[in-house]
Enzyme design. Sequence first.
Site, PDB file in Angstrom:
ATOM      1  N   GLY A   1       0.827  -1.198   0.000  1.00  0.00           N
ATOM      2  CA  GLY A   1       0.000   0.000   0.000  1.00  0.00           C
ATOM      3  C   GLY A   1       0.857   1.243   0.000  1.00  0.00           C
TER       4      GLY A   1
ATOM      5  N   GLY B   1       0.523   5.289   1.380  1.00  0.00           N
ATOM      6  CA  GLY B   1      -0.319   6.237   2.115  1.00  0.00           C
ATOM      7  C   GLY B   1       0.296   7.607   2.115  1.00  0.00           C
TER       8      GLY B   1
ATOM      9  N   GLY C   1       3.985   7.316   3.264  1.00  0.00           N
ATOM     10  CA  GLY C   1       4.997   6.637   2.460  1.00  0.00           C
ATOM     11  C   GLY C   1       4.458   5.269   2.079  1.00  0.00           C
TER      12      GLY C   1
ATOM     13  N   LYS D   1       5.465   0.307   7.692  1.00  0.00           N
ATOM     14  CA  LYS D   1       5.177   1.573   7.038  1.00  0.00           C
ATOM     15  C   LYS D   1       6.479   2.356   7.050  1.00  0.00           C
ATOM     16  CE  LYS D   1       0.983   4.123   7.858  1.00  0.00           C
ATOM     17  NZ  LYS D   1       0.302   4.911   8.883  1.00  0.00           N
TER      18      LYS D   1
ATOM     19  N   ASP E   1      -9.259  10.848   9.922  1.00  0.00           N
ATOM     20  CA  ASP E   1      -9.087  10.342   8.561  1.00  0.00           C
ATOM     21  C   ASP E   1      -9.793   9.002   8.411  1.00  0.00           C
ATOM     22  OD1 ASP E   1      -8.308  10.527   5.967  1.00  0.00           O
ATOM     23  OD2 ASP E   1      -6.207   9.993   6.297  1.00  0.00           O
TER      24      ASP E   1
END
Length: 862
Positions: free
Chosen positions: A527, A529, A532, A548, A646
């Site tokens: 993924g 985001g 990063g 992440k 979010d």
Amino acid sequence: MHTRASLLLLFCFPVLLNAAPSSDNAAGDSFLLGCGLAKEGGKDSDGRQWTPDDKYLSETNSLTFKASFQDPSLLSEVPYMTARIFTAEASYKFPIQGDKRYWLRLHFYPSVYNTYDPVNSYFSVTANGLKLLSNFSASITCQALSQAYLDREYSLAPLDSDTLTVTFTPSDKHDGAFAFLNGIQLIQMPDFFDEAPLVGFDDQTMDTKTMHFQTMFRLNVGGQYIPPNEDSGLTRMWYDDRPYIYGSATGVTNQATKEEKIDYKTLPKSIAPLNVYSSSRSMGGDKNVNMGYNLTWIFQVDPDSMYLARLHFCEYHYSRLNQIAFKIYINNLTAETSADVLGWSGGKGVPTYKDYVIYVKDEPGDDKLWLALHPAPETKPEFYDALLNGVEVFKVNDTDLSGANPQPSDMLVNHERKEKAFQSKHGISRTFFISSAAGGAAGFALVAAIIGVAHHNRKRVPGSYTPSSSWLPLYGHSHTAGTKSSRSGKSVGTSNLSAMAQGLCRYFSLQEMKHATKSFDESNVIGVGGFGKVYKGVIDNGFKVAVKRSNPQSEQGVNEFQTEIEMLSKLRHKHLVSLIGFCEEENEMCLVYDYMALGTMREHLYKGSKPLDMLTWKQRLEICIGAARGLHYLHTGAKYTIIHRDVKTTNILLDENWVAKVSDFGLSKTGPNMNQGHVSTVVKGSFGYLDPEYFRRQQLTEKSDVYSFGVVLFEALCARPALNPTLPKEQVSLAEWAMYNKRRGTLEDIIDPSIKGKINPGSLTKFADAAEKCVSDLGFERPSMNDLLWNLEFALNLELKSDSSTAPSQDESEFSEVTLENNGMAAHYKNLSIENEKGLRQDSINDNPAVVFSQIGNPTGR
Ligand SMILES: *[C@@H]1O[C@H](CO)[C@@H](O)[C@H](O)[C@H]1NC(C)=O
Ligand SMILES: *[C@@H]1O[C@H](CO)[C@@H](O)[C@H](O)[C@H]1NC(C)=O
Ligand SMILES: *[C@@H]1O[C@H](CO)[C@@H](O)[C@H](O)[C@H]1NC(C)=O
Ligand SMILES: *[C@@H]1O[C@H](CO)[C@@H](O)[C@H](O)[C@H]1NC(C)=O
Ligand SMILES: *[C@@H]1O[C@H](CO)[C@@H](O)[C@H](O)[C@H]1NC(C)=O
Ligand SMILES: *[C@@H]1O[C@H](CO)[C@@H](O)[C@H](O)[C@H]1NC(C)=O
């Protein structure tokens, strides 16, 4: 257990890998009883099966009730949500073996049960005459610890009887006193206690075989929380040791590598699980630094009692005698002049433990137990260092283990008084008060939250010692200073970030991160985001994680990284994604999480999903309910409201069992606090989900999350993106398009074709009404997450009923409707928002539709 303590918390909650049955060590006589549970019993969050208690109760004059309120910090309803109330003396009788040692665990959740208010509950508990509790108030104890519930663990020596009688007696000193209990466990355990030296008395020992114990502390030193189902067969909980370390001299933590094998040899595995021995804390690589300090842990205990301290050691790094030798002090007395772990264990990677008995006097200030380690230069070891892998502290007595109720600190009492006054002034219900004040994540997590709060509010001199001016007797949780280096002495970054995060969770080296992700290979990217890229990775020989990695150039990255560590290390919940650790080295920053096998909610709704694995309506409801629980916990579960900011379908992740978890806390904010009602902030979030009121006024309340979640609900129903600029103008925004259709009665037309017509009409109406309320223009018109949850559960219940006539019909009354209209909270905001609107008009700069439009036109989000 862990009663007087500043309980620490599951800073880094490892995933519950698989639920092991609890009784494998205790052939036949293990009891796991939930008081007042229905016949079929129930499972707790670790998957352990609890059975009803009535069979073992010798008197029948007791009552059972459901708690009036479910604190968000309760990880599961079992055993806490039902209680047995005793208004007169009553006993449980269990068949036992007279020559065996047993764990006895008592679980208390001081909530209001029917008309029984826990503030009136004072009682004593005995076990075959042994006093366990007297004049005990679970409510005061929980208040002092800032926890919602309380578990006590005792280890009973062989009782020479074939019956264990546990008796509950309400106090006769308080009018209307009653006793209560939520759960009781009795588990046979190995007798691994023996003679132990009495510290401070040369050559004297105490035979602890015949002694009863109360567990005070049990810590996985240098490691993480170990849940009952990952213990080595005895369903113990082991906590992180960081909050107990004195001052900022935290030493360094170490983790055994793959090559550093641990072999129990003759030691029974039940002594402590492998995870205790494979992590440790030592002093660091600098001889001069180490000679200048003591590596010290401090425990708050009841004075005038004997304690057994069991220290667990395992040296997996060095292999020769006298490479490391150190002193062990307990309460300033020398317990060991020269500890050489290899000498005790007989080899590299072999675990061992040592017991010490110490008397804690009853003089002012003597309610603490200090454990300190220091190098022993006298024996000329190769390295001046010291080492500890685990520690357990038990209170020891043969007749009486009870102690006085702790005294809630003045600060805590004042704070609660203020909240109560505010609450009555504004007519906020008691339930709301409880939810905001008594929450303790995962039982003890609140303390962790308070650490954070205390840390933010106080400017501390690095390394200084703050006595219990904090809300709880916590020591030296200053996250400044500290020599963070690996065992080999190589120093890593000591910027504010790592200093802050240090000790909150596991530290990974860049090397480990590269190893885990095949050097951040593109094929491992799962993924991308705002922060990063996110990589799939494997640590610890096969444990899957998501890594992440920040973009080193991004300033925003650093801030979000920091926010995320701060938020996640304080929060533990089944429906929030768990942070395992972090890495910060050579301008690289990574966060390491549980791997979520089934990816994001979005990809199961439309993007990339194959028609065959389209989610059913029931599955969608369950995912929405899970995510709503996570958000509800954020909003009410910790001391301060946390606003996610979010919420969107790509931030709702699914584990291998389809359990929804809210992720990505990079934009989260704490607040609003009770007096403000909102947080003023620069608007951030993702377009399509952004609360229009927040956008206009730049004031954030938790109702902004409710708005975004409303969009998620419509996404689940319609299976299309929140914003789709390729559609005709009126359809671009899902929220607007859905509202338009809902009002015209044409919502059916835009439902995902793969579920259309397969939804129970009642369920659909309930769901659509709830979603519509969520996306109301004005915050106060939106429901709280709590009310929303009830409505979603109601919708699920209707769907389940229609789904199959054989499905167990749930108790109707449990799902009575909760109105979505203004509750106390909404009314409170209503007044506040009117006030604030006046104050804010002039500096509201983004009140410009053109700006909004241009941003919506670029739907890439932040
Ligand atoms: C141990 O010594 C420290 C200072 O060296 C003192 O503050 C502490 O009170 C002592 N603890 C006990 C239990 O005597
Ligand atoms: C370490 O603790 C012992 C026992 O309390 C004390 O005598 C000694 O001075 C301490 N050393 C340092 C460097 O603080
Ligand atoms: C057990 O507790 C009682 C009462 O607090 C105390 O008098 C007695 O000395 C204790 N015994 C031991 C071995 O600590
Ligand atoms: C019982 O505990 C309460 C609260 O800690 C205390 O105020 C009270 O004096 C105690 N009563 C007795 C008889 O010990
Ligand atoms: C809101 O304000 C109105 C008028 O000022 C007042 O009557 C009402 O009691 C207030 N509501 C709350 C919950 O404070
Ligand atoms: C650490 O934070 C302080 C204030 O919070 C700041 O003044 C200082 O520059 C920061 N240091 C680093 C290395 O970022």
